[in-house]
Every structure is written in structure tokens, then in C-alpha cells.
Design a protein around this motif. Structure first.
Motif, mmCIF file in Angstrom:
data_model
loop_
_atom_site.group_PDB
_atom_site.id
_atom_site.type_symbol
_atom_site.label_atom_id
_atom_site.label_comp_id
_atom_site.label_asym_id
_atom_site.label_seq_id
_atom_site.Cartn_x
_atom_site.Cartn_y
_atom_site.Cartn_z
ATOM 1 N N SER A 1 -35.875 0.243 -131.286
ATOM 2 C CA SER A 1 -36.049 0.817 -132.620
ATOM 3 C C SER A 1 -36.283 -0.244 -133.687
ATOM 4 O O SER A 1 -36.784 0.070 -134.767
ATOM 5 N N CYS A 2 -35.925 -1.501 -133.392
ATOM 6 C CA CYS A 2 -36.100 -2.509 -134.445
ATOM 7 C C CYS A 2 -36.284 -3.939 -133.935
ATOM 8 O O CYS A 2 -36.570 -4.831 -134.744
ATOM 9 N N LEU A 3 -36.145 -4.197 -132.649
ATOM 10 C CA LEU A 3 -36.333 -5.554 -132.148
ATOM 11 C C LEU A 3 -37.830 -5.877 -132.113
ATOM 12 O O LEU A 3 -38.628 -5.133 -131.556
ATOM 13 N N LEU A 4 -38.205 -6.998 -132.713
ATOM 14 C CA LEU A 4 -39.615 -7.342 -132.814
ATOM 15 C C LEU A 4 -40.217 -7.656 -131.450
ATOM 16 O O LEU A 4 -39.575 -8.302 -130.612
ATOM 17 N N ILE B 1 -43.406 -5.910 -137.867
ATOM 18 C CA ILE B 1 -42.663 -6.134 -139.104
ATOM 19 C C ILE B 1 -41.241 -5.643 -138.870
ATOM 20 O O ILE B 1 -41.024 -4.676 -138.135
ATOM 21 N N GLU B 2 -40.259 -6.323 -139.450
ATOM 22 C CA GLU B 2 -38.854 -5.971 -139.242
ATOM 23 C C GLU B 2 -38.612 -4.484 -139.544
ATOM 24 O O GLU B 2 -38.944 -4.003 -140.620
ATOM 25 N N GLY B 3 -38.052 -3.767 -138.575
ATOM 26 C CA GLY B 3 -37.730 -2.358 -138.765
ATOM 27 C C GLY B 3 -38.906 -1.426 -138.575
ATOM 28 O O GLY B 3 -38.757 -0.209 -138.708
ATOM 29 N N PHE B 4 -40.120 -1.999 -138.289
ATOM 30 C CA PHE B 4 -41.342 -1.203 -138.156
ATOM 31 C C PHE B 4 -41.537 -0.366 -139.432
ATOM 32 O O PHE B 4 -41.236 -0.847 -140.516
ATOM 33 N N VAL B 5 -42.036 0.844 -139.334
ATOM 34 C CA VAL B 5 -42.229 1.676 -140.533
ATOM 35 C C VAL B 5 -41.093 2.679 -140.701
ATOM 36 O O VAL B 5 -40.483 2.789 -141.763
ATOM 37 N N LEU B 6 -40.783 3.396 -139.614
ATOM 38 C CA LEU B 6 -39.797 4.468 -139.685
ATOM 39 C C LEU B 6 -38.446 3.979 -140.191
ATOM 40 O O LEU B 6 -37.859 4.547 -141.114
ATOM 41 N N ARG C 1 -37.765 1.159 -141.754
ATOM 42 C CA ARG C 1 -37.830 0.587 -143.092
ATOM 43 C C ARG C 1 -37.650 1.702 -144.134
ATOM 44 O O ARG C 1 -36.935 1.538 -145.120
ATOM 45 N N LEU C 2 -38.303 2.838 -143.897
ATOM 46 C CA LEU C 2 -38.160 3.976 -144.810
ATOM 47 C C LEU C 2 -36.748 4.567 -144.723
ATOM 48 O O LEU C 2 -36.116 4.867 -145.738
#
Length: 284
Positions: A123-126, A189-194, A196-197
Motif C-alpha cells: 500500500s505504500c512501500l516504494l 511517489i510516497e503513498g502513491f495517490v490513494l 496520499r489523499l
């Protein structure tokens, strides 16, 4: 006649792995579900069977195949090499632990061929942290689902800087084939899009717990721009506010497996109803 597609493999049979397996089986794909413990796999398969039967009885089962036909496409395996044999797409579904995921992909890197896609549910690891240095890095990608993917179709597709464009396109096409709604990111990008929102909303909700709500409302009336400009520092997510939120949640949702399972089931029923409504609206 409904087409049966080539093999897919899902590593580890937790909630995400099982839900992914159901999505692919609904799309007519052969699925191998891998885990290190036979009992875990047996329980997972039984849970999948139960869910599919319930969905079929309620008219919410995905795909053109019956529950029994879909179940026949799913097999279980405790040997990693045997699990990935013949697979063209491998989806890792281990807990969100970088070292564990890197270990799994290092093992896969030694035994897969040059055509298989190696995908992670992280869900968040680059991707650069997961895949850098692998021999098959061009075949690696993140396919981050929304939990549970069977009921919520959004999938974020995030490439490693060295991911071959064909890997991204093949993954995107595959997700479309099984009825998901993929979104391609051009870069990591850290957290992707979902997230980050999502985290932006959670952070501001956290800050609001610790401040006067009326003060926030005054700022909000001046518009979204003002609110965004007044966001405070990133919370530590610990301390007094953590205890306050934890206590309130524990009173509302007791930390008891039976209670949590019941709430998950109710959530899935709501999501299934929404999916059916959307389908009816399209047909109308």
C-alpha cells in the motif's frame, strides 16, 4: 464457452490474497494460492468457498462461471517453486513489512522466467525499495488494491524506474480483463495517490480532534484554499490524542474477532449492494 486463462499465483493467503484469488477466478483464471502453512491454506480455501456460495445465493457472484467452476480454478500449495510454475502473473500479498517482501522477491527472482510479471500488493512501500537490484526488475510492478479488491475495483499500478513499459501495459490490461479499475502512475511517489489523499484527510481529522471545531469551521467558510494553507504539521499519531481515539473506537468497535468479522461481513454486503446498483444503473 467461457475462456479459462493462464495461471496466476498469489503469495500468502490472508484477506487480500484470498480476495485477489476470488477476483481472478471470477475472470476465468487458474489460481494458485501459496502460503507456508498447510492449515492456513486449508482455512483460506474454505473461507473462499463459503464466500462464493453466499455470493452465488444472493446473486452477487462475479463472472460468468458458477461458484463451483470458480472454486475448481483455485488450488493451494506450500512449495514456492511449484506454486509459481507456469504462472504468468504473480501477486505478492504478504504483510506490509519491507524486509519480508524483499526476501520473497529475492526468492522469486531466482526461480521465475523472463515473461512472468512480479507484482506487489503493497500500500505504500516504494517499488525502488522493493525491487532494486533484482535480475528481473523490468518485470516488477506494484498493483495496490483497495481492501477488499473483490468489492472495490480500484487498483493503483506503480512502476519501478526500471520497469519495462510492456510490464505496465500488460498489468493494466490484465486488471481491465478481470473487471478491476486500474489507474497508472507515471512514476513512484510516497503513498502513491490513494494513500496520499487518504492520509491528508486522516491527518486533518487528527488535528481537529485536538482543536476547537468552531475555529475550523470559520476557516472553512473562506474556501478550500484557505483550509489547505492552514494545515498543520504532520502528526506523530501518538500520545494523548491516540489514547482518546483508541478509547472511543474500542467502545464503538470492541476488539473481538467475532465482532470484527461481523463488521467486515456487513461492509462487504453494503459494497456488494452498491456494485449491484451501479450495474443496474448502467443497464438502465
Amino acid at each position: 464457452q467461457y475462456q479459462t486463462h493462464t495461471d496466476t499465483c498469489f503469495l500468502f493467503s490472508g484477506l487480500i490474497g484470498c480476495s485477489w484469488a476470488m477476483v481472478f477466478a471470477a475472470g476465468g483464471f487458474k489460481v494458485k494460492l501459496y502460503d507456508i502453512a498447510q492449515q492456513q491454506l486449508t482455512s483460506a480455501l474454505e473461507n473462499i468457498r463459503k464466500q462464493m456460495k453466499e455470493l452465488e445465493e444472493s446473486g452477487f457472484l462475479k463472472g460468468a462461471l458458477s461458484a463451483e467452476q470458480q472454486l475448481a480454478l483455485i488450488s493451494i500449495c506450500t512449495d514456492l517453486r511449484a506454486a509459481v510454475e507456469g504462472a504468468t502473473f504473480i501477486q505478492e500479498c504478504t504483510p506490509e513489512n519491507l524486509e519480508l517482501k524483499k526476501k520473497i522477491f529475492s526468492q522469486l527472482d531466482l526461480i521465475v522466467g523472463d515473461n512472468v510479471i512480479l507484482s506487489s500488493s503493497t500500500s505504500c512501500l516504494l517499488p525502488s525499495k522493493l525491487f532494486t537490484g533484482l535480475k528481473h526488475v523490468k518485470q516488477c510492478i506494484v498493483s495496490h488494491p483497495v481492501n477488499p479488491p473483490y468489492f472495490v475495483p480500484l487498483v493503483e499500478i506503480v512502476p519501478h524506474p526500471e520497469t519495462d513499459p510492456s510490464t505496465t501495459e500488460r498489468t493494466y490490461a490484465l486488471m481491465k480483463t478481470i473487471g478491476q479499475s486500474p489507474v497508472k502512475l507515471n512514476r513512484e511517489i510516497e503513498g502513491f495517490v490513494l494513500n496520499r489523499l487518504q492520509y491528508a484527510v486522516i491527518s486533518e481529522a487528527w488535528r481537529l480532534v485536538g482543536v476547537c471545531i468552531s475555529n475550523y469551521c470559520e476557516r472553512y467558510r473562506e474556501g478550500m484554499r484557505l483550509v489547505l494553507n492552514t494545515f498543520g504539521p504532520v502528526p506523530e499519531f501518538s500520545g494523548e490524542i491516540e489514547q482518546k481515539i483508541s478509547q472511543a473506537m474500542s467502545e464503538k468497535i470492541p476488539v473481538v474477532p467475532k465482532v470484527l468479522d461481523a463488521r467486515r461481513k456487513r461492509r462487504d454486503e453494503y459494497l456488494t449492494g452498491l456494485a449491484k446498483l451501479k450495474k443496474q444503473m448502467k443497464s438502465d
